[in-house]
Design an enzyme around this catalytic site. Sequence first.
Site, PDB file in Angstrom:
ATOM      1  N   GLU A 158       7.697   5.545   6.661  1.00 31.89           N
ATOM      2  CA  GLU A 158       8.802   5.465   5.382  1.00 31.89           C
ATOM      3  C   GLU A 158       7.952   6.306   4.782  1.00 31.89           C
ATOM      4  O   GLU A 158       6.825   7.576   5.253  1.00 31.89           O
ATOM      5  CB  GLU A 158       8.413   4.363   4.781  1.00 31.89           C
ATOM      6  CG  GLU A 158       8.098   4.140   2.859  1.00 31.89           C
ATOM      7  CD  GLU A 158       8.389   3.443   2.504  1.00 31.89           C
ATOM      8  OE1 GLU A 158       8.914   2.978   1.941  1.00 31.89           O
ATOM      9  OE2 GLU A 158       7.017   2.806   3.074  1.00 31.89           O
ATOM     10  N   LYS A 170      16.505   0.785   1.135  1.00 28.21           N
ATOM     11  CA  LYS A 170      15.283  -0.328   0.456  1.00 28.21           C
ATOM     12  C   LYS A 170      15.656  -1.336  -0.551  1.00 28.21           C
ATOM     13  O   LYS A 170      16.032  -0.951  -1.422  1.00 28.21           O
ATOM     14  CB  LYS A 170      13.526   0.767   0.191  1.00 28.21           C
ATOM     15  CG  LYS A 170      12.434  -0.330   0.338  1.00 28.21           C
ATOM     16  CD  LYS A 170      11.346   0.648   0.387  1.00 28.21           C
ATOM     17  CE  LYS A 170       9.947  -0.169   0.089  1.00 28.21           C
ATOM     18  NZ  LYS A 170       8.960   0.286  -0.249  1.00 28.21           N
ATOM     19  N   CYS A 195       8.592  -1.172   4.940  1.00 28.46           N
ATOM     20  CA  CYS A 195       8.109  -1.949   3.997  1.00 28.46           C
ATOM     21  C   CYS A 195       7.493  -2.993   3.582  1.00 28.46           C
ATOM     22  O   CYS A 195       7.412  -4.455   3.910  1.00 28.46           O
ATOM     23  CB  CYS A 195       7.383  -0.277   3.615  1.00 28.46           C
ATOM     24  SG  CYS A 195       5.872  -0.020   2.703  1.00 28.46           S
TER      25      CYS A 195
END
Length: 290
Positions: free
Chosen positions: A45, A117, A158
């Site tokens: 990330e 995300k 993440c």
Amino acid sequence: MTKRTFIAACVQMRSGRTVSRNVEEAVRLVSDAAAQGADYVQTPEMTNILVRSRAELFDAILPEEACPALAAFQELARGTGVYLHLGSLAIRVEGERAANRSFLIDPQGDIVARYDKIHMFDVDLPDGETWRESETYRPGEQAVTARLPWGAIGLTICYDVRFPTLHRALAEAGAEVLASPAAFTKKTGEAHWHVLLRARAVETGSFVVAAAQGGKHEDGRETFGHSLIIDPWGRVLAEAGDSPGVVLAEIDLDKAPEIRRRIPSLENGRRFSVLPLSNEPTFLRDAVGG
């Protein structure tokens, strides 16, 4: 028959404030992974920049169509002949809003999948650390799977790892590999990184590939590192430390359906309702263990 075995690599980084330096380091590490025989290479990330200051961030990032970092990585994929998965780049999308966006690039340099995300890291940690990703980043709304030559991959980033329903949905959509590139804080990583990733592998019968940021960054934050490649039985096939570098493992995708037959949790899932809270005791019936 389609070959179902390939070499996956995690590139572990310590991205800083300067995009050009981060890209240079990523190029070096991806090239190293390719030289070691990797077919699929994942970066962490925030490959292109890791900085707390919103002003610095927006001074440094551009829209996707004008992003020189993305163009450089497309050229890198062409030059190395790998499937290059950029765990994420910070991409300007609208005014003072960015996307935390993954890119999967094929060996011809074409972008074959994008994923923004979904879950924003808006937390207050016990040590006083506070994060409000939603103030800077626009959350995604679409789960994404993509086809690799060996099988399907599901994309996450993440904090998404804490939401098992996303991973189950990706596995039910056909993904046998789950990607989880990250920049976990040192504190949360020490507590939860291994158990979360292994749980996502076990409960879905999937391989998990998780390239991470690791170490003390220019902006003062510390990330956990320990990039991982995990098999569908929850076994760690490869693990990094907390410094930049590359780890590799062979992925045999035939093991995913084998494990899913052994523990058919995807097949055995059932819809259910939840009784509202009340003052009366509630008893769960037909509970099962595992």
